[in-house]
Design an enzyme around this catalytic site. Sequence first.
Site, PDB file in Angstrom:
ATOM      1  N   CYS A 272     -16.737   1.285 -20.764  1.00 63.36           N
ATOM      2  CA  CYS A 272     -18.095   1.043 -20.264  1.00 63.36           C
ATOM      3  C   CYS A 272     -18.694  -0.250 -20.815  1.00 63.36           C
ATOM      4  O   CYS A 272     -19.541  -0.868 -20.174  1.00 63.36           O
ATOM      5  CB  CYS A 272     -18.990   2.238 -20.573  1.00 63.36           C
ATOM      6  SG  CYS A 272     -18.458   3.762 -19.750  1.00 63.36           S
TER       7      CYS A 272
ATOM      8  N   GLU B  72       0.817  -1.209   0.000  1.00 68.09           N
ATOM      9  CA  GLU B  72       0.000   0.000   0.000  1.00 68.09           C
ATOM     10  C   GLU B  72       0.853   1.263   0.000  1.00 68.09           C
ATOM     11  O   GLU B  72       0.532   2.229  -0.671  1.00 68.09           O
ATOM     12  CB  GLU B  72      -0.954   0.010   1.201  1.00 68.09           C
ATOM     13  CG  GLU B  72      -2.023  -1.088   1.163  1.00 68.09           C
ATOM     14  CD  GLU B  72      -2.924  -0.992  -0.069  1.00 68.09           C
ATOM     15  OE1 GLU B  72      -2.968   0.080  -0.706  1.00 68.09           O
ATOM     16  OE2 GLU B  72      -3.585  -1.999  -0.383  1.00 68.09           O
TER      17      GLU B  72
ATOM     18  N   TYR C 148      -6.431   6.676   3.595  1.00 66.62           N
ATOM     19  CA  TYR C 148      -6.559   5.560   2.658  1.00 66.62           C
ATOM     20  C   TYR C 148      -5.820   4.316   3.160  1.00 66.62           C
ATOM     21  O   TYR C 148      -6.395   3.225   3.273  1.00 66.62           O
ATOM     22  CB  TYR C 148      -6.036   5.931   1.251  1.00 66.62           C
ATOM     23  CG  TYR C 148      -5.802   4.686   0.448  1.00 66.62           C
ATOM     24  CD1 TYR C 148      -6.875   3.978  -0.077  1.00 66.62           C
ATOM     25  CD2 TYR C 148      -4.529   4.140   0.311  1.00 66.62           C
ATOM     26  CE1 TYR C 148      -6.685   2.777  -0.742  1.00 66.62           C
ATOM     27  CE2 TYR C 148      -4.324   2.952  -0.350  1.00 66.62           C
ATOM     28  CZ  TYR C 148      -5.401   2.269  -0.881  1.00 66.62           C
ATOM     29  OH  TYR C 148      -5.207   1.075  -1.511  1.00 66.62           O
TER      30      TYR C 148
ATOM     31  N   CYS D 282     -25.372   2.389 -13.288  1.00 64.77           N
ATOM     32  CA  CYS D 282     -24.527   3.583 -13.380  1.00 64.77           C
ATOM     33  C   CYS D 282     -25.322   4.853 -13.692  1.00 64.77           C
ATOM     34  O   CYS D 282     -25.912   5.004 -14.768  1.00 64.77           O
ATOM     35  CB  CYS D 282     -23.451   3.372 -14.440  1.00 64.77           C
ATOM     36  SG  CYS D 282     -22.313   4.776 -14.580  1.00 64.77           S
TER      37      CYS D 282
ATOM     38  N   ASP E  40      -9.728   5.439  -2.417  1.00 63.54           N
ATOM     39  CA  ASP E  40      -8.588   5.962  -3.154  1.00 63.54           C
ATOM     40  C   ASP E  40      -9.127   6.714  -4.372  1.00 63.54           C
ATOM     41  O   ASP E  40     -10.339   6.889  -4.528  1.00 63.54           O
ATOM     42  CB  ASP E  40      -7.644   4.836  -3.560  1.00 63.54           C
ATOM     43  CG  ASP E  40      -8.230   4.002  -4.675  1.00 63.54           C
ATOM     44  OD1 ASP E  40      -9.472   3.977  -4.810  1.00 63.54           O
ATOM     45  OD2 ASP E  40      -7.467   3.365  -5.425  1.00 63.54           O
TER      46      ASP E  40
END
Length: 289
Positions: A196, A35, A118, A205, A136
């Site tokens: 998409c 991370e 985060y 969405c 994030d």
Amino acid sequence: MSLDADVLIDWFTDTARDLPWRRSECTAWGVLVSEIMLQQTPVARVEPVWRSWLERWPLPSSMAAASQGEVLRAWGKLGYPRRALRLHEAAKAIADKHDDVVPEDVDTLLALPGIGAYTARAVAAFAYGQSVPVVDTNVRRVVARAVHGAGDAGPPSTTKDLRDVEALLPDEKADVYSAALMELGALVCTARTPKCADCPVIEDCAWQRAGRPAYAGPAKAVQKFAGTDRQVRGLLLDVLRGTVEPVAKARLDVVWHDAGQRDRCLDSLLVDGLVEQTAGGLFALPGEH
DNA sequence: CACGCGTGGTT
DNA sequence: TAACCAAGCGT
């Protein structure tokens, strides 16, 4: 309306990248190191460094025993080397105060250097399976589009961002769901050209329903690099990473034409603890002489 | 809260 | 090809 957790989790289970820090045998320390390295550095560049890092320093205490210079050299060219110094400090704190075990409590994690909103929650969720919002830049973009119908995320607001994502978390497998949101943003709902057609939750969405309007928020400042102190600091540090022995200032002077900027950058590196001056007036990575 | 902080690949 | 982009943090 929210994003279908079952669909997203199934999509993740089927198509997620097989990254080493996601494997079940990866320790919490391995997750934490990943991370920190992934803060602003792409996966492809992190992976080989992460592997050698974990092989060399499998425990916080093993890294804590290394010098700062060794750590900075091992960090290589991942960028933002202050992260390496903070990780080193965090490793020492974990070794000394937490019995060499990465804390699982978000507030305890937040108290460690280099660990912010985060990273603390990413470790809590991905290393310890906790149900906490992990936000994030990918997640912010996915939420902005899929939930709010905007073209992109506006300026970050930790409080609001955490609240938004908290509301989406399913009762079960919230940790996998969080990883799935991030993976969706990284692979499908990307910044420039979102795919998409490949999106598992296109039905949910809001951006799609709204006709995919362009981002309408305040313009984001583009970060310059050429000619900045950041570039000069990078050049100076690169010289020191490449030599074991301390070097004279003349060896550093050749990297940049502007002496004023050069000296200012060298000073700031000394202040940041990324460079050390020896008794003889030579320069080196810290902690090795 | 806006800004500074590395580096290199992609468009 | 210059601009954009990449799992943020600390001040």
